[in-house]
Write a protein that holds these residues in place. Structure first.
Motif, mmCIF file in Angstrom:
data_model
loop_
_atom_site.group_PDB
_atom_site.id
_atom_site.type_symbol
_atom_site.label_atom_id
_atom_site.label_comp_id
_atom_site.label_asym_id
_atom_site.label_seq_id
_atom_site.Cartn_x
_atom_site.Cartn_y
_atom_site.Cartn_z
ATOM 1 N N VAL A 323 0.842 -1.198 0.000
ATOM 2 C CA VAL A 323 0.000 0.000 0.000
ATOM 3 C C VAL A 323 0.877 1.248 0.000
ATOM 4 C CG1 VAL A 323 -1.669 1.344 1.350
ATOM 5 C CG2 VAL A 323 -1.916 -1.148 1.160
ATOM 6 N N PHE A 324 0.553 2.193 -0.856
ATOM 7 C CA PHE A 324 1.201 3.499 -0.783
ATOM 8 C C PHE A 324 0.457 4.342 0.253
ATOM 9 C CE2 PHE A 324 1.384 8.004 -2.216
ATOM 10 C CZ PHE A 324 2.708 8.228 -1.875
ATOM 11 N N PRO A 325 1.123 4.741 1.332
ATOM 12 C CA PRO A 325 0.443 5.436 2.426
ATOM 13 C C PRO A 325 0.364 6.939 2.200
ATOM 14 C CG PRO A 325 2.697 5.006 3.071
ATOM 15 C CD PRO A 325 2.527 4.430 1.693
ATOM 16 N N GLY A 326 -0.353 7.347 1.166
ATOM 17 C CA GLY A 326 -0.495 8.767 0.872
ATOM 18 C C GLY A 326 -1.690 9.004 -0.022
ATOM 19 N N GLY A 327 -2.287 10.171 0.096
ATOM 20 C CA GLY A 327 -3.425 10.513 -0.745
ATOM 21 C C GLY A 327 -3.966 11.883 -0.409
ATOM 22 N N LEU A 328 -4.775 12.409 -1.327
ATOM 23 C CA LEU A 328 -5.362 13.738 -1.161
ATOM 24 C C LEU A 328 -6.799 13.714 -1.668
ATOM 25 C CD1 LEU A 328 -2.255 14.605 -2.866
ATOM 26 C CD2 LEU A 328 -2.766 16.252 -1.074
ATOM 27 N N THR A 329 -7.670 14.430 -0.999
ATOM 28 C CA THR A 329 -9.073 14.475 -1.402
ATOM 29 C C THR A 329 -9.230 14.916 -2.848
ATOM 30 O OG1 THR A 329 -9.770 14.963 0.861
ATOM 31 C CG2 THR A 329 -11.320 15.518 -0.899
ATOM 32 N N TYR A 330 -8.396 15.860 -3.271
ATOM 33 C CA TYR A 330 -8.564 16.437 -4.602
ATOM 34 C C TYR A 330 -7.531 15.933 -5.602
ATOM 35 C CZ TYR A 330 -11.432 19.421 -1.705
ATOM 36 O OH TYR A 330 -12.370 19.868 -0.809
ATOM 37 N N SER A 331 -6.944 14.771 -5.337
ATOM 38 C CA SER A 331 -6.000 14.182 -6.279
ATOM 39 C C SER A 331 -6.721 13.846 -7.584
ATOM 40 C CB SER A 331 -5.391 12.913 -5.668
ATOM 41 O OG SER A 331 -4.594 12.232 -6.604
ATOM 42 N N GLY A 332 -6.318 14.504 -8.660
ATOM 43 C CA GLY A 332 -6.957 14.261 -9.940
ATOM 44 C C GLY A 332 -8.318 14.929 -10.072
ATOM 45 N N HIS A 333 -8.482 16.092 -9.454
ATOM 46 C CA HIS A 333 -9.756 16.815 -9.524
ATOM 47 C C HIS A 333 -10.173 16.988 -10.985
ATOM 48 C CE1 HIS A 333 -12.670 20.054 -9.184
ATOM 49 N NE2 HIS A 333 -12.703 19.844 -7.874
ATOM 50 N N PRO A 334 -11.413 16.625 -11.339
ATOM 51 C CA PRO A 334 -11.803 16.621 -12.754
ATOM 52 C C PRO A 334 -11.617 17.957 -13.462
ATOM 53 C CG PRO A 334 -13.419 15.424 -11.461
ATOM 54 C CD PRO A 334 -12.468 16.045 -10.477
ATOM 55 N N LEU A 335 -11.910 19.068 -12.808
ATOM 56 C CA LEU A 335 -11.740 20.366 -13.465
ATOM 57 C C LEU A 335 -10.264 20.654 -13.739
ATOM 58 C CD1 LEU A 335 -14.310 22.615 -11.564
ATOM 59 C CD2 LEU A 335 -14.647 21.297 -13.666
ATOM 60 N N ALA A 336 -9.413 20.294 -12.773
ATOM 61 C CA ALA A 336 -7.973 20.488 -12.961
ATOM 62 C C ALA A 336 -7.442 19.594 -14.062
ATOM 63 C CB ALA A 336 -7.234 20.220 -11.648
ATOM 64 N N MET A 337 -7.940 18.355 -14.120
ATOM 65 C CA MET A 337 -7.475 17.416 -15.149
ATOM 66 C C MET A 337 -7.919 17.865 -16.542
ATOM 67 S SD MET A 337 -5.749 15.256 -13.355
ATOM 68 C CE MET A 337 -5.391 16.695 -12.313
#
Length: 458
Positions: A323-337
């Motif tokens: 498991v990669f122990p990291g993440g963000l709520t807005y990782s890959g936010h659709p508007l940003a992508m």
């Protein structure tokens, strides 16, 4: 509405603006907003009313050339219609999803970034910006190597979060040193050499020798990664000498460390390349392959905040079963992508990367050299693409930097003449959008000349 009339470098454009709205924006800011990196009491922020391409205008209707690119991120220019349209289209479909789900714009954005990075990379981890991109790259390096320390340069900036500010080399690190395992070293900078070098070759060789001795003294088996900006930006646009990045790669390989290249400011066109490390900086020897690349800023010019880590296949494979122990709520936010996809497509279709390279080679390089020849205050001109710095000195023989009062006077003279500058310490950075035109560069060079002349006479 109270309309304002623009006063441009060529006197050709006007903008209808509401001066009452501008006053309200200023008053609300001063009453309620807490600004970064600032003593709050004396602030008098610029209040833009609008922008397009390389130009902005204020609520008096006055137009400015944006040769700051805001925070050296507006690579595609202000209000690019294709990027705006993509954000609007995505907003009609899906504005937000949890990062555990798959989304078409995130997959398309990752595919495009990997195509520019090269075949050794296989995954992209998206973040909110550059600081958390560096945070997660450091985390990956530590997890994969089982080591703790990270080596980074004193002349650097990597962001304002825990490990990112710990890795930063400039003064902003000192009141924020809460994270562990950071060791700093001096990179090459011949104009202000720490190594008594007299040629780029000597500077490169001695900087690499000094770094290897630090690695040996710190204990190679304790070091997870070397983290450097491919071209240090805020620290002075320090284009590395031929062979330096290759030397870092060799040291990383020799001692089993990861090489992380921070391309947050230097990437996506700023140096006239998709990634700065892909440039030859003179003879091709700096074309190296890092283990991890961090990015943000120019990937979509910050239209919607986004950053990320480009991950080599070998590192990505380490987390197939772990498991990669990291993440963000807005990782890959659709508007940003969606903004990333539109930005990278427009850069391809419109030759924006090539424009940045041409502007740097054929216009900024000779034009800034002429300014240096005319104004003794300009001790050194250095840069590439649309990424340049004027190192300002009180004495060319000793390289003594000018003081803050001189920089303040220059900023004022430039802005009065219709140019928004980027200043850092004793430097004026010349960093227009990658879409800047030859006419805009010519206007800017005239304004720089006038501003230096005015300050020198005062």
């Amino acid at each position: 509405m109270t309309a304002g009339q623009s006063h441009t470098a060529d006197g050709s454009q006007t903008h209808a603006v509401d001066s009452a709205e501008g006053k309200l924006a200023y008053d609300l800011d001063r009453a309620h907003v807490f600004h970064s990196w600032s003593a709050q009491g004396a602030l008098k922020p610029f209040v833009p009313a609008g922008a397009l391409g390389s130009r902005m205008w204020d609520y008096d209707g006055r137009e400015y050339l944006d040769f700051s690119s805001q925070l050296v991120n507006m690579n595609i220019g202000h209000q690019h219609p294709k990027v705006i349209a993509a954000i609007k289209a995505q907003a009609d479909v899906l504005t937000m999803i949890a990062p555990a789900h798959a989304s078409l714009p995130r997959g398309e954005a990752a595919k495009r970034i990997l195509a520019k990075a090269g075949s050794t990379f296989s995954r992209v981890f998206f973040t909110n910006g550059g600081a958390d991109a560096n945070e997660n790259a450091i985390r990956m390096a530590r997890l994969v190597t089982g080591r703790d320390k990270v080596l980074s340069q004193y002349r650097s900036y990597h962001g304002n979060t825990g490990a990112a500010i710990g890795a930063t080399g400039d003064w902003r690190r000192v009141p924020n040193e809460y994270s562990r395992g950071h060791v700093h070293f001096f990179g090459p900078f011949l104009y202000r050499s720490e190594f008594w070098a007299t040629t780029p070759e000597e500077e490169c060789e001695r900087a690499l020798h000094s770094l290897e001795r630090i690695i040996q003294a710190e204990g190679p088996k304790s070091i997870a990664a070397i983290l450097v900006e491919s071209v240090p930006g805020t620290a002075g646009i320090l284009v590395p000498p031929a062979g330096y990045l290759a030397g870092l790669r060799a040291l990383a390989d020799k001692y089993g460390m990861m090489l992380i290249l921070d391309e947050v400011m230097a990437g996506f066109g700023r140096t006239g390349e998709w990634f700065a490390f892909q440039g030859d900086f003179g003879d091709g020897r700096n074309s190296v392959v890092p283990d991890l690349i961090t990015f943000a800023k120019g990937v979509n010019s910050g239209y919607v905040p986004a950053g990320g880590v480009v991950i080599s296949e070998s590192i990505a494979n380490a987390f197939v079963d772990e498991v990669f122990p990291g993440g963000l709520t807005y990782s890959g936010h659709p508007l940003a992508m969606a903004a990333i996809v539109a930005t990278l497509d427009a850069m391809d279709e419109e030759g924006i990367i090539e424009n940045a390279a041409t502007i740097g080679r054929d216009h900024l390089a000779p034009g800034l050299a002429e300014l240096q020849a005319k104004h003794p205050m300009i001790g050194e001109v250095r840069g590439v693409g649309v990424f340049w710095a004027l190192d300002l000195v009180a004495d060319r023989a000793t390289h003594e930097p000018v003081n803050a009062a001189v920089i303040g006077a220059l900023k004022s003279e430039l802005q009065q003449r219709g140019l928004l500058p980027f200043a850092s310490e004793n430097r004026i950075h010349v960093v227009p959008p990658c879409v800047v035109t030859t006419d805009e560069v010519a206007s800017a060079l005239r304004i720089y000349d006038e501003a230096f002349t005015a300050v020198e006479k005062s």
